[in-house]
Design an enzyme around this catalytic site. Structure first.
Site, mmCIF file in Angstrom:
data_model
loop_
_atom_site.group_PDB
_atom_site.id
_atom_site.type_symbol
_atom_site.label_atom_id
_atom_site.label_comp_id
_atom_site.label_asym_id
_atom_site.label_seq_id
_atom_site.Cartn_x
_atom_site.Cartn_y
_atom_site.Cartn_z
ATOM 1 N N HIS A 1 -65.622 29.566 22.062
ATOM 2 C CA HIS A 1 -64.719 28.634 22.738
ATOM 3 C C HIS A 1 -65.235 28.322 24.137
ATOM 4 C CE1 HIS A 1 -61.179 26.529 23.837
ATOM 5 N NE2 HIS A 1 -60.604 27.489 24.528
ATOM 6 N N SER B 1 -60.644 24.479 28.235
ATOM 7 C CA SER B 1 -59.615 24.616 27.220
ATOM 8 C C SER B 1 -58.403 23.752 27.568
ATOM 9 C CB SER B 1 -59.259 26.096 27.090
ATOM 10 O OG SER B 1 -58.708 26.378 25.830
ATOM 11 N N ASP C 1 -66.226 25.512 17.769
ATOM 12 C CA ASP C 1 -65.186 26.046 18.652
ATOM 13 C C ASP C 1 -63.935 26.355 17.832
ATOM 14 O OD1 ASP C 1 -62.960 26.185 20.559
ATOM 15 O OD2 ASP C 1 -64.347 25.357 22.035
#
Length: 516
Positions: free
Chosen positions: A485, A230, A457
């Protein structure tokens, strides 16, 4: 709902929600005097020779947490342009390689945020949940970035003040509500300045990447091996741009695109949450007990929008002193979109809320904000704002720009667009001017860098991974065709095998490789 560019792994985002239902020594900082090719043009040049005392420091490791984990404190300069000035202390941790097999050095991990605790992630997941063959040959290591958790944490509000902040209406209907929202953003920023003024100018991603190179050297590694998820992908890419010759095996999972402005990032992330919600809605209507109806995705969206509108007029009771507001409910829904395994909990929470009980949706929102049952918040949201607002100029200069942008955000997501557009205003009132700018990262001369993108995502749209992989001189895109994600360690044998192979023998995935 304050969800702007909060990018972290599902393991971090939903931790609380789940409760309810030998490298060679190298102390030589041979990294160049300034930013490497394709690094942030706002990164100031530093005197590497003056940093030798930091690169040469020895850590005092001691047992901590669960069996096998060690912790220490590492020193770094507060301001890298003044290495002989004020020092800060950074929390670091590791778990030594268990064997068998030849040790490959250290593997640094970061779960994202910005603001997620890497040490907590190491102790609760990476140090015990990463594939056994990886943990056998790497010392698993983590550093809380400056401003985060154990590393000089940014502080802003009391628990009660944060409660009030999360409840503020972020879909204002008139001038009075716009005034209330901007006042909340200003109070948040003023609180951060009052408690952390000296730290705020020095918590950028560039600063954190420089800290990572110190940690690499102190650990005795010639090259940095790293798995960033991320926001951790932006941190890893920034490192590669600054120190391309020091990159080892780098995996960037759930990638950000550093070439985008704050406005572009926020709007495209809004579209990402829309894509994820549509996927949830399709799954929901395929059953017979979808609380938002079983006709179509559009019907589910319409009913959710109606539910949010009702909450805007009258919040729901939750069995405690706090009510479920529209902002908190929206955050609760978004929290569950990070991981498709949370969809059943989201259906349950929506079913309860539609019958008048907001407790479960509130719990999802609290997990997102890292609020415990005693009303205490981690510093996640404070560090998140501090880093984001320093890394890029604000998305908007004032409410009028937000109002002009609403049609574009609402087109990106009829359900979430309004609130996420207004949330993008928060950095406008930040007390410290941004030092970073949107920029491409090429990292010429770096070893192969694996960039992982998930097609649906919610938080880091797939096109960001494609873009970053194309920018990086040695980028290699690995695609996961699925939901949720990030992708590593989330159920795809194809993804896990490709990444494990790269980490263990250095062979990156084949060009164009796709997994399901």
């Amino acid at each position: 709902m304050d969800t702007r560019r909060l990018l972290r792994t599902p393991a971090v985002a939903l931790a609380a929600a789940a409760l309810f239902l030998s490298g060679c020594s190298s102390s030589d900082p041979d990294t160049g005097a300034g930013p490497g090719p394709g690094s942030n043009p706002g990164a100031a040049a530093v005197d590497q020779a003056a940093l030798a005392k930091y690169y040469d420091q020895k850590l005092n490791w001691h047992a901590c947490g669960a069996s096998g984990f060690q912790c220490a404190t590492m020193k770094a300069p507060l301001d890298y342009t003044k290495p002989n000035g004020t020092q800060i202390k950074l929390a670091v941790a590791r778990k030594k390689a268990t064997g068998p097999g030849k040790r490959l050095g250290s593997l640094l991990v970061n779960p994202g945020g910005p603001g997620g605790s890497a040490i907590q992630y190491l102790e609760s997941y990476a140090g015990i949940g990463y594939p056994a063959q990886v943990r056998a040959r790497y010392d698993m290591a983590a550093m809380d970035p400056r401003g985060v958790a154990g590393s000089e944490p940014v502080d802003c509000l009391t628990g009660k003040q944060m409660d009030a902040y999360t409840e503020v209406d972020q879909t204002p209907d008139d001038a009075a509500e716009v005034k209330d929202l901007t006042a909340a953003f200003k109070k948040f920023a003023q609180g951060c300045e009052a408690h952390s003024a000296k730290l705020l100018p020095h918590v950028s991603t560039v600063d954190a990447a420089r800290d990572m190179d110190l940690f690499r050297a102190v650990l005795g590694d010639k090259k940095l091996s790293y798995v960033g998820a991320s926001y951790g992908t932006f941190l890893g890419a920034t490192y590669a741009g600054l120190f391309p010759k020091n990159t080892g095996r780098i995996v960037l999972d759930g990638a950000m695109d550093p070439s985008l402005s704050a406005r572009q990032l926020n709007e495209q992330q809004t579209a990402g949450f829309e894509t994820a919600f549509e996927s949830f809605a399709r799954d929901c209507v395929s059953g017979k007990q979808c609380p938002l109806g079983t006709k179509s995705v559009q019907d589910v969206e319409h009913r959710l929008h109606q539910f949010f509108d009702r909450l805007d007029r009258k919040p729901l009771p939750t069995g405690q002193s706090r009510e479920l507001t529209e902002s908190l409910a929206t955050t609760g829904v978004i929290a569950a979109l990070y991981d498709e395994s949370a969809w059943p909990r989201l259906r349950q929470a929506l079913r309860s809320a539609l019958t008048g009980d907001g407790e479960l949706l509130l719990a999802l929102a609290d997990s997102y904000y890292e609020r415990d049952t005693d009303g205490h918040y981690s510093n996640l949201m404070y560090a998140n704002a501090a880093v984001n607002c320093l890394d890029l100029p604000p998305a908007f200069t004032g409410p009028k720009q937000v109002e002009a942008a609403l049609p574009s955000f609402e087109k990106a997501s009829p359900v979430f667009g309004d609130g996420l557009a207004w949330a993008s205003l928060s950095c406008t009132y930040w007390p410290t001017k941004a030092t970073g700018t949107a920029h491409r990262i090429e990292a010429k001369g770096a070893a192969p860098i694996v960039v992982v993108g998930t097609t649906r995502d919610p938080a880091t749209p797939y096109k960001w991974a494609r873009s970053l992989a194309s920018q990086l001189d040695s980028g290699r895109l690995l695609t996961y065709e699925g939901d949720g994600h990030t992708a590593y360690g989330r159920g795809s044998d194809c993804i896990d095998t490709a990444i494990n192979t790269y980490l263990l023998d250095g062979t990156p995935p084949a060009k164009g490789k796709k997994c399901t």
